[in-house]
Design a protein around this motif. Structure first.
Motif, short mmCIF file in Angstrom:
data_model
loop_
_atom_site.label_atom_id
_atom_site.label_comp_id
_atom_site.label_asym_id
_atom_site.label_seq_id
_atom_site.Cartn_x
_atom_site.Cartn_y
_atom_site.Cartn_z
N THR A 13 -0.86 -6.36 -11.91
CA THR A 13 0.34 -6.95 -12.50
C THR A 13 1.54 -6.94 -11.57
O THR A 13 2.53 -7.59 -11.84
CB THR A 13 0.72 -6.22 -13.80
N CYS A 14 1.50 -6.24 -10.48
CA CYS A 14 2.62 -6.28 -9.54
C CYS A 14 2.13 -6.18 -8.11
O CYS A 14 0.98 -5.85 -7.86
CB CYS A 14 3.67 -5.22 -9.85
N ALA A 16 2.59 -4.14 -5.82
CA ALA A 16 2.14 -2.85 -5.33
C ALA A 16 0.68 -2.58 -5.67
O ALA A 16 0.01 -1.80 -4.99
CB ALA A 16 3.03 -1.74 -5.89
N CYS A 17 0.19 -3.25 -6.73
CA CYS A 17 -1.24 -3.14 -7.03
C CYS A 17 -2.08 -3.62 -5.85
O CYS A 17 -3.13 -3.06 -5.55
CB CYS A 17 -1.61 -4.00 -8.24
N PHE A 66 -8.70 -0.90 -12.43
CA PHE A 66 -8.82 -2.36 -12.44
C PHE A 66 -10.26 -2.74 -12.75
O PHE A 66 -11.16 -1.91 -12.69
CB PHE A 66 -8.41 -2.93 -11.08
MO1 9UX Z 1 2.86 -2.10 -10.20
MO2 9UX Z 1 -0.01 -1.93 -10.08
O1 9UX Z 1 4.24 -1.05 -10.98
O2 9UX Z 1 -1.30 -0.57 -10.29
S1 9UX Z 1 1.46 -0.93 -8.81
S2 9UX Z 1 1.39 -2.48 -11.85
#
Ligand code: 9UX
Length: 72
Positions: A13-14, A16-17, A66
């Motif tokens: 979702t972002c 950083a994932c 995931f």
């Molecule tokens: Mo972003 Mo991803 O806050 O595991 S790092 S959702």
């Protein structure tokens, strides 16, 4: 030897994932290269099939929360 495999990933979702999953994959012995794209939910790994298999790669991604499955 080196194989290339593509997989789909859900649960990202972002941005950083992406970095997280790439880091997890690159930490696996036998994985030589890992690229993950948030926009397409696709990933690609280059790996040595004598050292690691698709099942272990999927398990590592799923252990991080995931879902992943190889395209073929
Ligand atoms: Mo972003 Mo991803 O806050 O595991 S790092 S959702």
């Amino acid at each position: 030897s080196t194989l290339v495999g593509q997989f789909t990933i859900s649960g990202m979702t972002c941005a950083a994932c992406v970095n997280s999953i790439e880091g997890i994959l690159l930490d696996l012995v036998g994985v030589k290269k890992a690229v993950v794209a948030l926009a397409t939910s696709l990933g690609e790994v280059e790996y040595d099939p004598n050292m690691i298999g698709k099942d272990e790669i999927v398990t590592a991604i799923e252990d991080a929360g995931f879902e992943a499955s190889f395209l073929q």
